[in-house]
Design a protein around this motif. Structure first.
Motif, PDB file in Angstrom:
ATOM      1  N   GLN A   8       0.841  -1.194   0.000  1.00 36.35           N
ATOM      2  CA  GLN A   8       0.000   0.000   0.000  1.00 36.35           C
ATOM      3  C   GLN A   8       0.878   1.247   0.000  1.00 36.35           C
ATOM      4  OE1 GLN A   8      -2.649   0.359   3.390  1.00 36.35           O
ATOM      5  NE2 GLN A   8      -4.225   1.186   2.063  1.00 36.35           N
ATOM      6  N   THR A   9       0.628   2.135  -0.967  1.00 38.48           N
ATOM      7  CA  THR A   9       1.399   3.362  -1.039  1.00 38.48           C
ATOM      8  C   THR A   9       0.867   4.372  -0.039  1.00 38.48           C
ATOM      9  OG1 THR A   9      -0.012   4.423  -2.697  1.00 38.48           O
ATOM     10  CG2 THR A   9       1.790   3.015  -3.516  1.00 38.48           C
ATOM     11  N   PHE A  10       1.658   5.403   0.200  1.00 35.45           N
ATOM     12  CA  PHE A  10       1.238   6.483   1.086  1.00 35.45           C
ATOM     13  C   PHE A  10      -0.046   7.103   0.573  1.00 35.45           C
ATOM     14  CE2 PHE A  10       1.151  11.008   2.087  1.00 35.45           C
ATOM     15  CZ  PHE A  10       1.232  10.976   3.466  1.00 35.45           C
ATOM     16  N   GLU A  11      -0.110   7.342  -0.733  1.00 35.22           N
ATOM     17  CA  GLU A  11      -1.286   7.972  -1.329  1.00 35.22           C
ATOM     18  C   GLU A  11      -2.537   7.111  -1.172  1.00 35.22           C
ATOM     19  OE1 GLU A  11       1.715   7.712  -2.772  1.00 35.22           O
ATOM     20  OE2 GLU A  11       2.308   9.825  -2.905  1.00 35.22           O
ATOM     21  N   GLU A  12      -2.382   5.800  -1.360  1.00 32.85           N
ATOM     22  CA  GLU A  12      -3.517   4.887  -1.192  1.00 32.85           C
ATOM     23  C   GLU A  12      -4.001   4.878   0.260  1.00 32.85           C
ATOM     24  OE1 GLU A  12      -2.374   1.597  -4.639  1.00 32.85           O
ATOM     25  OE2 GLU A  12      -1.636   1.327  -2.596  1.00 32.85           O
ATOM     26  N   ALA A  13      -3.052   4.862   1.178  1.00 33.55           N
ATOM     27  CA  ALA A  13      -3.405   4.855   2.601  1.00 33.55           C
ATOM     28  C   ALA A  13      -4.106   6.154   2.980  1.00 33.55           C
ATOM     29  CB  ALA A  13      -2.157   4.646   3.462  1.00 33.55           C
ATOM     30  N   MET A  14      -3.620   7.283   2.471  1.00 34.27           N
ATOM     31  CA  MET A  14      -4.244   8.570   2.778  1.00 34.27           C
ATOM     32  C   MET A  14      -5.656   8.649   2.196  1.00 34.27           C
ATOM     33  SD  MET A  14      -2.635  10.581   4.771  1.00 34.27           S
ATOM     34  CE  MET A  14      -3.542  12.084   4.454  1.00 34.27           C
ATOM     35  N   GLU A  15      -5.832   8.144   0.990  1.00 38.82           N
ATOM     36  CA  GLU A  15      -7.157   8.145   0.357  1.00 38.82           C
ATOM     37  C   GLU A  15      -8.134   7.307   1.179  1.00 38.82           C
ATOM     38  OE1 GLU A  15      -9.095   6.446  -3.729  1.00 38.82           O
ATOM     39  OE2 GLU A  15      -7.208   7.539  -3.910  1.00 38.82           O
ATOM     40  N   GLN A  16      -7.686   6.140   1.595  1.00 34.38           N
ATOM     41  CA  GLN A  16      -8.530   5.260   2.404  1.00 34.38           C
ATOM     42  C   GLN A  16      -8.838   5.913   3.751  1.00 34.38           C
ATOM     43  OE1 GLN A  16      -6.872   1.353   2.896  1.00 34.38           O
ATOM     44  NE2 GLN A  16      -8.741   0.510   3.771  1.00 34.38           N
ATOM     45  N   LEU A  17      -7.853   6.573   4.342  1.00 35.69           N
ATOM     46  CA  LEU A  17      -8.050   7.258   5.618  1.00 35.69           C
ATOM     47  C   LEU A  17      -9.064   8.392   5.464  1.00 35.69           C
ATOM     48  CD1 LEU A  17      -7.262   7.531   8.568  1.00 35.69           C
ATOM     49  CD2 LEU A  17      -5.292   8.888   7.856  1.00 35.69           C
ATOM     50  N   GLU A  18      -8.991   9.134   4.373  1.00 34.62           N
ATOM     51  CA  GLU A  18      -9.953  10.216   4.122  1.00 34.62           C
ATOM     52  C   GLU A  18     -11.374   9.675   3.982  1.00 34.62           C
ATOM     53  OE1 GLU A  18      -8.451  12.342   0.715  1.00 34.62           O
ATOM     54  OE2 GLU A  18      -6.764  13.147   1.849  1.00 34.62           O
ATOM     55  N   GLU A  19     -11.519   8.520   3.331  1.00 39.37           N
ATOM     56  CA  GLU A  19     -12.839   7.899   3.193  1.00 39.37           C
ATOM     57  C   GLU A  19     -13.395   7.512   4.571  1.00 39.37           C
ATOM     58  OE1 GLU A  19     -12.492   4.604   0.487  1.00 39.37           O
ATOM     59  OE2 GLU A  19     -11.812   5.887  -1.152  1.00 39.37           O
ATOM     60  N   ILE A  20     -12.542   6.972   5.411  1.00 36.64           N
ATOM     61  CA  ILE A  20     -12.959   6.569   6.760  1.00 36.64           C
ATOM     62  C   ILE A  20     -13.394   7.793   7.559  1.00 36.64           C
ATOM     63  CG2 ILE A  20     -12.085   5.702   8.979  1.00 36.64           C
ATOM     64  CD1 ILE A  20     -10.468   3.647   7.336  1.00 36.64           C
ATOM     65  N   VAL A  21     -12.614   8.854   7.496  1.00 35.68           N
ATOM     66  CA  VAL A  21     -12.954  10.079   8.229  1.00 35.68           C
ATOM     67  C   VAL A  21     -14.299  10.619   7.760  1.00 35.68           C
ATOM     68  CG1 VAL A  21     -12.288  12.497   8.593  1.00 35.68           C
ATOM     69  CG2 VAL A  21     -10.574  10.680   8.806  1.00 35.68           C
ATOM     70  N   THR A  22     -14.514  10.624   6.456  1.00 33.05           N
ATOM     71  CA  THR A  22     -15.787  11.110   5.907  1.00 33.05           C
ATOM     72  C   THR A  22     -16.951  10.280   6.428  1.00 33.05           C
ATOM     73  OG1 THR A  22     -14.691  11.928   3.912  1.00 33.05           O
ATOM     74  CG2 THR A  22     -17.063  11.553   3.775  1.00 33.05           C
ATOM     75  N   ARG A  23     -16.803   8.964   6.416  1.00 28.06           N
ATOM     76  CA  ARG A  23     -17.874   8.087   6.912  1.00 28.06           C
ATOM     77  C   ARG A  23     -18.146   8.324   8.389  1.00 28.06           C
ATOM     78  NH1 ARG A  23     -17.357   1.960   5.359  1.00 28.06           N
ATOM     79  NH2 ARG A  23     -19.410   1.978   6.350  1.00 28.06           N
TER      80      ARG A  23
END
Length: 83
Positions: A8-23
């Motif tokens: 998992q790249t940094f960018e992928e992890a950040m994108e996934q983290l942003e989705e979690i925060v939004t939810r």
């Protein structure tokens, strides 16, 4: 959520983290799901922090001197801003 921590790249992890925060901010998830999302968010946050620390250790500034090129470790906030 499929986890590929080693690839998992940094960018992928950040994108996934942003989705979690939004939810979590929407507040429309059951408590158990919110807890799972929070735990996954913490894991991703630690992964991102670890990747940033790793990259920070690798960064080196090249400084031209009279004796040639000198390598100096990168120190955030201590950049020479003068010209």
């Amino acid at each position: 959520m499929e986890q590929k921590e080693t690839t998992q790249t940094f960018e992928e992890a950040m994108e996934q983290l942003e989705e979690i925060v939004t939810r979590l901010e929407n507040g429309d998830v059951p408590l158990e799901t919110a807890i799972e999302l929070f735990q996954e968010g913490m894991r991703l946050s630690q992964l991102c922090g670890s990747k940033l620390e790793h990259v920070e250790r690798k960064i080196e500034m090249l400084i031209e001197t009279e004796d040639g090129v000198q390598r100096k470790p990168f120190a955030p906030g201590q950049e020479d801003r003068g010209e």
